[in-house]
Motif scaffolding. Structure first.
Motif, PDB file in Angstrom:
ATOM      1  N   VAL A  89      33.908  33.140  30.216  1.00 16.60           N
ATOM      2  CA  VAL A  89      33.427  34.323  30.936  1.00 16.60           C
ATOM      3  C   VAL A  89      34.587  35.042  31.631  1.00 16.60           C
ATOM      4  O   VAL A  89      34.700  36.268  31.580  1.00 16.60           O
ATOM      5  N   GLY A  90      35.460  34.271  32.282  1.00 14.31           N
ATOM      6  CA  GLY A  90      36.584  34.880  32.991  1.00 14.31           C
ATOM      7  C   GLY A  90      37.478  35.689  32.074  1.00 14.31           C
ATOM      8  O   GLY A  90      37.885  36.807  32.398  1.00 14.31           O
ATOM      9  N   ASN A  91      37.787  35.151  30.906  1.00 15.21           N
ATOM     10  CA  ASN A  91      38.658  35.871  29.981  1.00 15.21           C
ATOM     11  C   ASN A  91      37.951  37.023  29.300  1.00 15.21           C
ATOM     12  O   ASN A  91      38.602  37.973  28.842  1.00 15.21           O
ATOM     13  N   ALA A  92      36.624  36.964  29.223  1.00 11.00           N
ATOM     14  CA  ALA A  92      35.881  38.100  28.675  1.00 11.00           C
ATOM     15  C   ALA A  92      35.791  39.239  29.682  1.00 11.00           C
ATOM     16  O   ALA A  92      35.945  40.412  29.340  1.00 11.00           O
ATOM     17  N   TRP A  93      35.575  38.897  30.945  1.00 11.99           N
ATOM     18  CA  TRP A  93      35.431  39.925  31.978  1.00 11.99           C
ATOM     19  C   TRP A  93      36.768  40.474  32.448  1.00 11.99           C
ATOM     20  O   TRP A  93      36.869  41.638  32.817  1.00 11.99           O
ATOM     21  N   LYS A  94      37.811  39.641  32.461  1.00 16.84           N
ATOM     22  CA  LYS A  94      39.141  40.068  32.909  1.00 16.84           C
ATOM     23  C   LYS A  94      39.103  40.712  34.295  1.00 16.84           C
ATOM     24  O   LYS A  94      39.650  41.797  34.532  1.00 16.84           O
ATOM     25  N   ILE A  95      38.450  40.037  35.228  1.00 19.03           N
ATOM     26  CA  ILE A  95      38.393  40.578  36.580  1.00 19.03           C
ATOM     27  C   ILE A  95      39.759  40.440  37.245  1.00 19.03           C
ATOM     28  O   ILE A  95      40.535  39.553  36.930  1.00 19.03           O
ATOM     29  N   GLY A  96      40.031  41.323  38.176  1.00 22.07           N
ATOM     30  CA  GLY A  96      41.358  41.398  38.768  1.00 22.07           C
ATOM     31  C   GLY A  96      42.061  42.643  38.286  1.00 22.07           C
ATOM     32  O   GLY A  96      41.736  43.200  37.230  1.00 22.07           O
ATOM     33  N   ARG A  97      43.021  43.110  39.037  1.00 26.73           N
ATOM     34  CA  ARG A  97      43.728  44.336  38.665  1.00 26.73           C
ATOM     35  C   ARG A  97      44.577  44.150  37.420  1.00 26.73           C
ATOM     36  O   ARG A  97      45.158  43.091  37.196  1.00 26.73           O
ATOM     37  N   ARG A  98      44.640  45.196  36.621  1.00 29.07           N
ATOM     38  CA  ARG A  98      45.303  45.127  35.323  1.00 29.07           C
ATOM     39  C   ARG A  98      46.753  44.683  35.431  1.00 29.07           C
ATOM     40  O   ARG A  98      47.212  43.863  34.653  1.00 29.07           O
ATOM     41  N   ASP A  99      47.491  45.222  36.373  1.00 22.60           N
ATOM     42  CA  ASP A  99      48.907  44.898  36.495  1.00 22.60           C
ATOM     43  C   ASP A  99      49.172  43.705  37.405  1.00 22.60           C
ATOM     44  O   ASP A  99      50.317  43.313  37.585  1.00 22.60           O
ATOM     45  N   VAL A 100      48.092  43.140  37.989  1.00 25.01           N
ATOM     46  CA  VAL A 100      48.253  42.023  38.916  1.00 25.01           C
ATOM     47  C   VAL A 100      47.536  40.780  38.412  1.00 25.01           C
ATOM     48  O   VAL A 100      48.061  39.671  38.458  1.00 25.01           O
ATOM     49  N   GLY A 101      46.307  40.955  37.920  1.00 25.68           N
ATOM     50  CA  GLY A 101      45.539  39.821  37.408  1.00 25.68           C
ATOM     51  C   GLY A 101      44.963  38.946  38.490  1.00 25.68           C
ATOM     52  O   GLY A 101      44.799  37.740  38.317  1.00 25.68           O
ATOM     53  N   ASP A 102      44.630  39.522  39.651  1.00 28.05           N
ATOM     54  CA  ASP A 102      44.174  38.744  40.805  1.00 28.05           C
ATOM     55  C   ASP A 102      42.647  38.646  40.821  1.00 28.05           C
ATOM     56  O   ASP A 102      41.979  39.337  41.577  1.00 28.05           O
ATOM     57  N   GLY A 103      42.127  37.780  39.982  1.00 26.53           N
ATOM     58  CA  GLY A 103      40.690  37.605  39.879  1.00 26.53           C
ATOM     59  C   GLY A 103      40.250  36.172  40.122  1.00 26.53           C
ATOM     60  O   GLY A 103      40.997  35.229  39.851  1.00 26.53           O
ATOM     61  N   VAL A 104      39.038  36.011  40.648  1.00 33.16           N
ATOM     62  CA  VAL A 104      38.426  34.696  40.854  1.00 33.16           C
ATOM     63  C   VAL A 104      36.971  34.786  40.421  1.00 33.16           C
ATOM     64  O   VAL A 104      36.284  35.779  40.731  1.00 33.16           O
ATOM     65  N   LEU A 105      36.510  33.762  39.728  1.00 35.72           N
ATOM     66  CA  LEU A 105      35.127  33.702  39.276  1.00 35.72           C
ATOM     67  C   LEU A 105      34.466  32.462  39.868  1.00 35.72           C
ATOM     68  O   LEU A 105      34.972  31.349  39.716  1.00 35.72           O
ATOM     69  N   VAL A 106      33.341  32.668  40.552  1.00 37.05           N
ATOM     70  CA  VAL A 106      32.561  31.564  41.116  1.00 37.05           C
ATOM     71  C   VAL A 106      31.273  31.455  40.312  1.00 37.05           C
ATOM     72  O   VAL A 106      30.461  32.396  40.304  1.00 37.05           O
ATOM     73  N   ILE A 107      31.085  30.334  39.621  1.00 27.27           N
ATOM     74  CA  ILE A 107      29.916  30.146  38.763  1.00 27.27           C
ATOM     75  C   ILE A 107      29.071  28.993  39.289  1.00 27.27           C
ATOM     76  O   ILE A 107      29.594  27.927  39.626  1.00 27.27           O
ATOM     77  N   VAL A 108      27.758  29.227  39.325  1.00 25.14           N
ATOM     78  CA  VAL A 108      26.795  28.196  39.706  1.00 25.14           C
ATOM     79  C   VAL A 108      25.792  28.043  38.572  1.00 25.14           C
ATOM     80  O   VAL A 108      25.136  29.028  38.192  1.00 25.14           O
ATOM     81  N   ALA A 109      25.698  26.847  38.006  1.00 21.19           N
ATOM     82  CA  ALA A 109      24.687  26.530  36.992  1.00 21.19           C
ATOM     83  C   ALA A 109      23.589  25.749  37.700  1.00 21.19           C
ATOM     84  O   ALA A 109      23.690  24.534  37.886  1.00 21.19           O
ATOM     85  N   LYS A 110      22.535  26.438  38.115  1.00 18.46           N
ATOM     86  CA  LYS A 110      21.564  25.866  39.045  1.00 18.46           C
ATOM     87  C   LYS A 110      20.822  24.663  38.461  1.00 18.46           C
ATOM     88  O   LYS A 110      20.697  23.622  39.107  1.00 18.46           O
ATOM     89  N   ASN A 111      20.324  24.791  37.244  1.00 18.70           N
ATOM     90  CA  ASN A 111      19.558  23.691  36.653  1.00 18.70           C
ATOM     91  C   ASN A 111      20.441  22.481  36.342  1.00 18.70           C
ATOM     92  O   ASN A 111      19.966  21.342  36.357  1.00 18.70           O
ATOM     93  N   ASP A 112      21.717  22.742  36.061  1.00 19.08           N
ATOM     94  CA  ASP A 112      22.660  21.653  35.796  1.00 19.08           C
ATOM     95  C   ASP A 112      23.184  21.034  37.085  1.00 19.08           C
ATOM     96  O   ASP A 112      23.826  19.972  37.042  1.00 19.08           O
TER      97      ASP A 112
END
Length: 313
Positions: A89-112
């Motif tokens: 998901v992180g590599n698909a969304w590419k969150i963070g600024r283009r020239d910086v790459g400062d992204g964080v993804l917090v994922i919760v799988a509730k049933n798991d």
């Protein structure tokens, strides 16, 4: 015979019981959701007020520090483990600024009953794996065990924001001092792009004129010298001045036309201007495509290499 039939039946049942999970695992992976908000809850766990509070935290972080943090709650990541799913998901969304790459993804799988903090490479120094694990164990896990998902996520965002604030990141473009960090600006606020555009179109207009008046060789030398001098006055850089002068000289000699500099030469210069302008326009539209859609969107820069930590509750 009856024993043989019973044995075959039991064997068939055992085969089916073993094969069904593998058949599910061989099926399609969980789809990557569309990135429509900094908080995406596919489980219906968060109330509208909870979601609004978390989004306010994340918008504030992005506006003040530039970094993007996105929260995703899903029922399950099966057949993948949560680390693989988060990385995809992180590599698909590419969150963070283009020239910086400062992204964080917090994922919760509730049933798991699993959660993960996936950190882009640019922030692995600010949020090392051990720090991500501590946030999971100290902020998220105890609150999730009490079904306080909004509280656990809010506390995690607060701690992530504090660690990001301690990292030497470029200021966000909206902070008012972006000229200091802009790659097209000098320290005194001068825009190098404006100089390049001015000199480019100045040479297109003046080059054929100088060549028609002074001749090919002298006209080119005058254009090169004049452009180089102007570039040196503006930038105080001999390298920039020399490069600008050389380009002006070559352009005047090669594309400046001959004699009267009639319509074929203007056509050639116009074609060059049209091609360059199209390239510049394409670059601007590509750079701005992440922010002009009217809603939340990726900055287009996060490169997720597996940094972060996972946990459960």
């Amino acid at each position: 015979m009856p024993l043989a039939l019973i044995h075959k039946a039991l064997t068939a049942i055992l085969f089916i019981a073993i094969a069904l999970p593998w058949a599910h695992a061989d099926g399609s992976l969980q789809p990557v959701p569309a990135l429509t908000s900094p908080v995406i809850d596919q489980t219906g766990t968060l109330s509208a007020a909870d979601k609004a509070t978390l989004e306010t935290q994340l918008h504030t972080l992005e506006q003040t520090r530039g970094a993007q943090v996105v929260v995703l709650m899903v029922p399950t990541t099966v057949p993948e483990d949560i680390a693989s799913f988060a990385n995809r998901v992180g590599n698909a969304w590419k969150i963070g600024r283009r020239d910086v790459g400062d992204g964080v993804l917090v994922i919760v799988a509730k049933n798991d009953r699993k959660m993960r903090i996936e950190v882009a490479k640019a922030l692995e120094g600010a949020i090392p794996d051990i720090a991500a694990a501590r946030i999971i164990d100290g902020a998220m896990k105890p609150r999730f065990q009490q079904n306080d998902y909004a509280g656990g996520l809010g506390t995690a965002i607060t701690q992530l924001s504090a660690r990001i604030a301690g990292e030497a990141l470029p200021a966000p473009a909206s902070s008012g001092n972006n000229t200091t960090h802009s790659p097209n600006s000098s320290r005194d606020g001068f825009d190098w792009t404006d100089l390049a555009v001015f000199l480019f179109f100045g040479v297109i207009v003046a080059g054929p004129l100088a060549r028609s008046i002074f001749g090919s060789r002298l006209g080119g030398l005058l254009m090169g010298g004049g452009v180089g001098f102007l570039a040196f006055v503006v930038t105080s850089s001999l390298i920039v001045a020399g490069g600008a002068g050389l380009l002006a000289l070559l352009y005047t000699w090669i594309f400046g036309g001959s004699g009267g500099s009639s319509s074929p030469q203007r056509g050639r210069g116009g074609a060059a201007a049209g091609g360059w302008g199209a390239g510049a326009g394409g670059g601007w539209s590509g750079g701005g495509s992440n922010s002009d859609s009217g809603g939340f969107s990726s900055g287009g820069g996060g490169d997720f290499g597996g940094g972060g930590a996972s946990g459960d509750w």
